[in-house]
Structure formats: structure tokens, C-alpha cells
Design a protein around this motif. Structure first.
Motif, mmCIF file in Angstrom:
data_model
loop_
_atom_site.group_PDB
_atom_site.id
_atom_site.type_symbol
_atom_site.label_atom_id
_atom_site.label_comp_id
_atom_site.label_asym_id
_atom_site.label_seq_id
_atom_site.Cartn_x
_atom_site.Cartn_y
_atom_site.Cartn_z
ATOM 1 N N TRP A 96 0.836 -1.204 0.000
ATOM 2 C CA TRP A 96 0.000 0.000 0.000
ATOM 3 C C TRP A 96 0.870 1.253 0.000
ATOM 4 C CZ3 TRP A 96 -0.268 4.023 3.459
ATOM 5 C CH2 TRP A 96 -1.365 4.900 3.322
ATOM 6 N N LEU A 97 1.928 1.254 0.828
ATOM 7 C CA LEU A 97 2.821 2.413 0.921
ATOM 8 C C LEU A 97 3.478 2.724 -0.418
ATOM 9 C CD1 LEU A 97 4.314 4.528 2.688
ATOM 10 C CD2 LEU A 97 6.057 2.761 3.101
ATOM 11 N N ALA A 98 3.833 1.688 -1.166
ATOM 12 C CA ALA A 98 4.522 1.887 -2.443
ATOM 13 C C ALA A 98 3.665 2.662 -3.442
ATOM 14 C CB ALA A 98 4.937 0.539 -3.028
ATOM 15 N N ALA A 99 2.366 2.664 -3.264
ATOM 16 C CA ALA A 99 1.471 3.341 -4.208
ATOM 17 C C ALA A 99 1.095 4.755 -3.755
ATOM 18 C CB ALA A 99 0.199 2.516 -4.401
ATOM 19 N N GLN A 100 1.660 5.213 -2.614
ATOM 20 C CA GLN A 100 1.285 6.511 -2.077
ATOM 21 C C GLN A 100 2.231 7.609 -2.548
ATOM 22 O OE1 GLN A 100 -1.724 6.387 -0.439
ATOM 23 N NE2 GLN A 100 -1.446 4.239 -1.064
ATOM 24 N N ASP A 101 1.778 8.851 -2.422
ATOM 25 C CA ASP A 101 2.585 10.026 -2.743
ATOM 26 C C ASP A 101 3.007 10.712 -1.449
ATOM 27 O OD1 ASP A 101 2.230 9.683 -5.530
ATOM 28 O OD2 ASP A 101 0.249 10.633 -5.395
ATOM 29 N N GLY A 102 3.811 11.754 -1.570
ATOM 30 C CA GLY A 102 4.195 12.550 -0.409
ATOM 31 C C GLY A 102 5.653 12.394 -0.056
ATOM 32 N N ASP A 103 6.144 13.318 0.796
ATOM 33 C CA ASP A 103 7.540 13.255 1.220
ATOM 34 C C ASP A 103 7.702 12.196 2.308
ATOM 35 O OD1 ASP A 103 6.497 14.371 3.531
ATOM 36 O OD2 ASP A 103 7.237 16.396 3.088
ATOM 37 N N ALA A 104 8.921 11.991 2.753
ATOM 38 C CA ALA A 104 9.213 10.899 3.679
ATOM 39 C C ALA A 104 8.436 11.014 4.994
ATOM 40 C CB ALA A 104 10.718 10.818 3.938
ATOM 41 N N PRO A 105 8.398 12.171 5.665
ATOM 42 C CA PRO A 105 7.630 12.249 6.917
ATOM 43 C C PRO A 105 6.137 11.954 6.713
ATOM 44 C CG PRO A 105 9.144 14.105 6.749
ATOM 45 C CD PRO A 105 9.160 13.420 5.414
ATOM 46 N N GLU A 106 5.594 12.455 5.610
ATOM 47 C CA GLU A 106 4.177 12.212 5.341
ATOM 48 C C GLU A 106 3.927 10.729 5.072
ATOM 49 O OE1 GLU A 106 0.650 13.692 2.254
ATOM 50 O OE2 GLU A 106 2.693 14.471 2.062
ATOM 51 N N ARG A 107 4.824 10.112 4.309
ATOM 52 C CA ARG A 107 4.666 8.689 3.988
ATOM 53 C C ARG A 107 4.775 7.833 5.255
ATOM 54 N NH1 ARG A 107 5.136 7.386 -1.414
ATOM 55 N NH2 ARG A 107 6.051 5.349 -0.977
ATOM 56 N N ALA A 108 5.720 8.197 6.138
ATOM 57 C CA ALA A 108 5.883 7.450 7.384
ATOM 58 C C ALA A 108 4.628 7.586 8.256
ATOM 59 C CB ALA A 108 7.112 7.937 8.134
ATOM 60 N N HIS A 109 4.080 8.788 8.318
ATOM 61 C CA HIS A 109 2.854 9.014 9.085
ATOM 62 C C HIS A 109 1.694 8.211 8.512
ATOM 63 C CE1 HIS A 109 -0.883 11.196 10.131
ATOM 64 N NE2 HIS A 109 -0.296 11.364 11.300
ATOM 65 N N ASP A 110 1.570 8.211 7.178
ATOM 66 C CA ASP A 110 0.485 7.469 6.534
ATOM 67 C C ASP A 110 0.647 5.959 6.739
ATOM 68 O OD1 ASP A 110 -0.560 9.838 5.679
ATOM 69 O OD2 ASP A 110 0.174 9.682 3.620
ATOM 70 N N PHE A 111 1.899 5.490 6.729
ATOM 71 C CA PHE A 111 2.135 4.061 6.946
ATOM 72 C C PHE A 111 1.683 3.652 8.348
ATOM 73 C CE2 PHE A 111 4.792 0.526 8.414
ATOM 74 C CZ PHE A 111 4.521 -0.410 7.432
ATOM 75 N N ALA A 112 2.020 4.466 9.338
ATOM 76 C CA ALA A 112 1.575 4.169 10.701
ATOM 77 C C ALA A 112 0.045 4.141 10.769
ATOM 78 C CB ALA A 112 2.129 5.209 11.674
ATOM 79 N N GLY A 113 -0.592 5.060 10.045
ATOM 80 C CA GLY A 113 -2.052 5.101 10.046
ATOM 81 C C GLY A 113 -2.671 3.867 9.430
ATOM 82 N N ILE A 114 -2.078 3.350 8.358
ATOM 83 C CA ILE A 114 -2.659 2.176 7.705
ATOM 84 C C ILE A 114 -2.486 0.934 8.578
ATOM 85 C CG2 ILE A 114 -0.754 1.217 6.311
ATOM 86 C CD1 ILE A 114 -4.278 2.028 5.012
ATOM 87 N N VAL A 115 -1.362 0.859 9.302
ATOM 88 C CA VAL A 115 -1.183 -0.284 10.208
ATOM 89 C C VAL A 115 -2.156 -0.190 11.378
ATOM 90 C CG1 VAL A 115 0.408 -1.450 11.778
ATOM 91 C CG2 VAL A 115 1.219 -0.663 9.551
ATOM 92 N N PHE A 116 -2.383 1.014 11.891
ATOM 93 C CA PHE A 116 -3.369 1.199 12.957
ATOM 94 C C PHE A 116 -4.740 0.729 12.490
ATOM 95 C CE2 PHE A 116 -6.699 3.927 14.823
ATOM 96 C CZ PHE A 116 -6.612 3.507 16.140
ATOM 97 N N GLU A 117 -5.128 1.106 11.273
ATOM 98 C CA GLU A 117 -6.426 0.689 10.748
ATOM 99 C C GLU A 117 -6.481 -0.832 10.584
ATOM 100 O OE1 GLU A 117 -9.297 2.532 7.406
ATOM 101 O OE2 GLU A 117 -7.474 1.620 6.608
ATOM 102 N N LEU A 118 -5.400 -1.418 10.084
ATOM 103 C CA LEU A 118 -5.367 -2.869 9.916
ATOM 104 C C LEU A 118 -5.490 -3.574 11.261
ATOM 105 C CD1 LEU A 118 -5.072 -5.290 8.039
ATOM 106 C CD2 LEU A 118 -2.575 -5.040 8.205
ATOM 107 N N ARG A 119 -4.913 -2.991 12.297
ATOM 108 C CA ARG A 119 -5.050 -3.578 13.632
ATOM 109 C C ARG A 119 -6.502 -3.565 14.096
ATOM 110 N NH1 ARG A 119 0.207 -1.180 17.006
ATOM 111 N NH2 ARG A 119 1.754 -2.569 16.039
ATOM 112 N N GLN A 120 -7.227 -2.491 13.794
ATOM 113 C CA GLN A 120 -8.654 -2.448 14.130
ATOM 114 C C GLN A 120 -9.397 -3.578 13.422
ATOM 115 O OE1 GLN A 120 -9.335 1.774 12.902
ATOM 116 N NE2 GLN A 120 -10.352 1.936 14.875
ATOM 117 N N TYR A 121 -9.138 -3.725 12.134
ATOM 118 C CA TYR A 121 -9.786 -4.784 11.362
ATOM 119 C C TYR A 121 -9.417 -6.151 11.922
ATOM 120 C CZ TYR A 121 -11.796 -2.025 7.541
ATOM 121 O OH TYR A 121 -12.576 -1.188 6.793
#
Length: 377
Positions: free
Chosen positions: A233-258
């Protein structure tokens, strides 16, 4: 009339205890018998045709996640036990309670883990003759949703026996319970999860594809849920490194909920890329490459995010020029799963289960999940 000609119509008695209170999980045999008589009187007032059906009651209180599982095992067990009881005709009341601390079958044992939930559900089943089943089923759907409050005698008995005050006590059809759960999941932005669960419960032979609120692809098929890997999922995202790292943490948090809810509903979760991989212990492992014996012994590197702890683990080897070679990513989806995940990675790649802690989410020059370019020792 043979038991095989009886059609099972599932119902629940839904209890909402006052905030901060929790009723006990089961009723004794005598208590279950007494409650079943009260419930039968309530249902006769709402559904006169119940007189021609057999009422089967389990004296046990469940969380919705325990009842809404593939195959509906609680109701299936209740129906099976109800059909076994000898009878001289269909119409009668049958109750199953605990004896010496145990219900008569394991699926009827509520799990202590869910005992403090805001809604407790007591499962019932109406075993109706085939010629009556369609009409009675239709009446259940019409009458319970509008007039399904438990009778005053039943509610009073429940509060005295369970030792709690009840805000509400009402009868629901299983379809009502499904609709209520759907609304609850939609309210917390988990409508895609409900779509997967609904397919598993009602149309298990069909596939269902969804995107989570953050855009993670998931699919139900063959009794399990397959998820896109967070690294993919991360490989398909845009943004600079801090934004990508933040988004990656968010997607793992969501996956943990699921993952937590799928586990509660007993739906296995696997990666789409490796559907037959390990993951039963609350973690997912995504192999990328085999270890190269020409390079150093692999090491395990943590990816950490504020408030979430370790969101991923990368196994990597340092090759020429201290450039890391990624071998695998692992995702701990439960707090207790990190240890077993490290052990599995260590066994797979012949390295120590020791975790290197850079203190951040490490990305390479392309913004992909990676490992540090030098050992942390």
C-alpha cells in the motif's frame, strides 16, 4: 412429525445493563427453565403462532461478536440440542442451563473476554413446522422490531436473578441484530469491515472486495479475509518521507482495528500476496527474498510510531557498501504478537530474535519500507 421437518428461526433477548455493571454469564438449569417460561409467555403475546412451535433457549449471555460468526455456531448448537429432546408433538419449551459451572456444549459457553460489553444477548430459537415457518418468520420480522420489549415480569426476573439494573430488555430477530451491528460499525467508520463480515455470514460462497477508509484493499474469499500488505500500500502513495511514514503508521493502525474485530468474529486474516502464510498468532509475515549466504547474517529492525509502538519489523542483510537488502516485513497486529513474530522471522532467516530499534519508520530513497543502511551496534 420428524425433527428434520422443523425449521429453525433465530431470535435473541437483548439486554442492556446499566453503565458500569455486568451480569453473570450463565444461568443454572432451573433458572433457564424459569426464564424460558417467562419468554414463552412474552412471545405468545407478540406472536400467537408460537404456540405451534418449539421454543429453545440457552441460559447464557453473549456479546454480539460471539453470535455473529460464520455458520452461527451458537444457534447451530442450540438448534441441534433442541431437536434431540424427545417430544409428543412440536409445541413445547426447552431450556439449557449450566450444571456444575458448564453449559451442555462448548459453543454455548460465553467467553469471559467479552463479559463487560454494553449489550448482552441471550439466544433463542423457534423450531417451527415447515408449513408454518415462512409465515412465522415474517411475523417475527414485523412484530419484534416494533413491539419487542420484554414483559415486565421477565425484565424484573432478569434484574433480580442477574443482580443488575437493565436499561432495556427486548426481543430481536437475528436480522435485527445484523442490522444493528451494521449501523454500529458504520458509525465508527468501519462499513467496509461490515461488508466483509456480512459476506462471510450470509453468502460465504461469494467473494467480496472492499477498500478501507484509508484505501487498504481487502477481500473475503473461502472463509477468510485477505489484505493488501501495508508495504505494498505504501509503495502506491505520494508525499515526502515524513508524510509517507505518518500514513504508513495510520494504515497499520487501521489494519489492527480490522484484525481485532475479524478475530472476534473468528474470521482468519492473511496477506493477499501470501494467503497460506502464518498469521494465527496475531501477526502477518510478508517474505520478500531469501537470505544470501554471501552477505552478513540478517538482522531484525523495528519500525516505530508514536502511540503505536512497533508497527512493523523488517528482516534485512547488510551487503556491499552497507546497503540493506530487505528479506521480509512482519506486522504485529496485537501487542502480544511481537515476540512470536520475531521468533518466526529468526527461524526463517537463521538470525537472532533480537530487535534493532532505530526509533522511527525507516524508508529508502524511493519512500519504500526499508532497513537502516548500517548496523545499530
Amino acid at each position: 412429525m420428524e425433527a428434520s421437518t422443523l425449521i429453525a428461526l433465530p431470535v435473541v433477548l437483548a439486554l442492556e445493563p446499566a453503565a458500569g455493571t455486568a451480569p453473570r454469564a450463565t444461568l443454572s438449569r432451573d433458572e433457564a427453565d424459569e426464564l424460558a417460561g417467562l419468554v414463552a409467555a412474552d412471545l405468545r403475546a407478540l406472536l400467537p403462532q408460537v404456540e405451534q412451535a418449539r421454543l429453545v433457549l440457552a441460559g447464557a449471555l453473549f456479546d454480539p461478536v460471539e453470535l455473529l460468526r460464520p455458520g452461527f455456531p451458537v444457534w447451530a448448537t442450540l438448534d441441534e440440542l433442541g431437536r434431540r429432546v424427545p417430544r409428543a408433538g412440536v409445541a413445547q419449551v426447552v431450556a439449557f442451563g449450566s450444571h456444575e459451572g458448564h453449559m451442555p456444549a462448548q459453543p454455548l459457553e460465553p467467553a469471559p473476554h467479552y463479559a463487560d460489553g454494553p449489550m448482552r444477548l441471550l439466544p433463542l430459537s423457534l423450531l417451527a413446522p415447515e408449513e408454518l415457518a415462512d409465515e412465522l418468520s415474517a411475523q417475527i420480522e414485523v412484530q419484534l422490531v416494533g413491539r419487542g420489549e420484554a414483559g415486565a415480569h421477565t425484565a424484573d426476573w432478569l434484574m433480580r436473578t442477574l443482580g443488575v439494573r437493565l436499561e432495556h430488555a427486548r426481543y430481536l430477530s437475528r436480522n435485527d441484530l445484523l442490522a444493528l451491528t451494521c449501523v454500529q460499525y458504520e458509525h465508527v467508520n468501519l462499513a467496509p469491515l461490515w461488508s466483509l463480515l456480512e459476506a462471510a455470514l450470509l453468502t460465504p460462497y461469494r467473494e467480496e472486495n472492499v477498500l478501507s477508509a484509508r484505501g487498504l484493499a481487502l477481500r473475503y474469499e473461502n472463509g477468510r479475509v485477505l489484505t493488501q500488505s501495508p508495504a505494498e500500500w505504501l509503495a502506491a502513495q505520494d508525499g515526502d518521507a515524513p508524510e509517507r511514514a505518518h500514513d504508513f503508521a495510520g494504515i497499520v493502525f487501521e489494519l489492527r482495528q480490522y484484525a481485532a474485530l475479524l478475530d472476534a468474529h473468528t474470521l482468519p486474516l492473511r496477506l493477499q500476496s501470501t494467503p497460506d502464510s502464518e498469521g494465527e498468532a496475531g501477526w502477518l509475515l510478508e517474505p520478500v527474498a531469501a537470505a544470501d549466504p554471501r552477505h552478513e547474517t540478517p538482522q531484525l529492525y523495528a519500525h516505530e510510531a508514536p502511540g503505536l509502538g512497533v508497527v512493523a519489523v523488517t528482516a534485512a542483510q547488510l551487503g556491499e557498501g552497507n546497503k540493506p537488502r530487505v528479506l521480509a516485513h512482519g506486522y504485529p497486529l496485537q501487542p502480544r504478537a511481537l515476540g512470536p513474530l520475531l521468533a518466526a522471522l529468526a527461524a526463517r532467516y537463521g538470525c537472532a530474535a533480537e530487535l534493532q530499534m532505530p526509533g522511527r519508520i525507516t524508508l529508502d530513497e524511493h519512500g519504500l519500507l526499508a532497513a537502516p543502511s548500517a548496523s545499530l551496534h
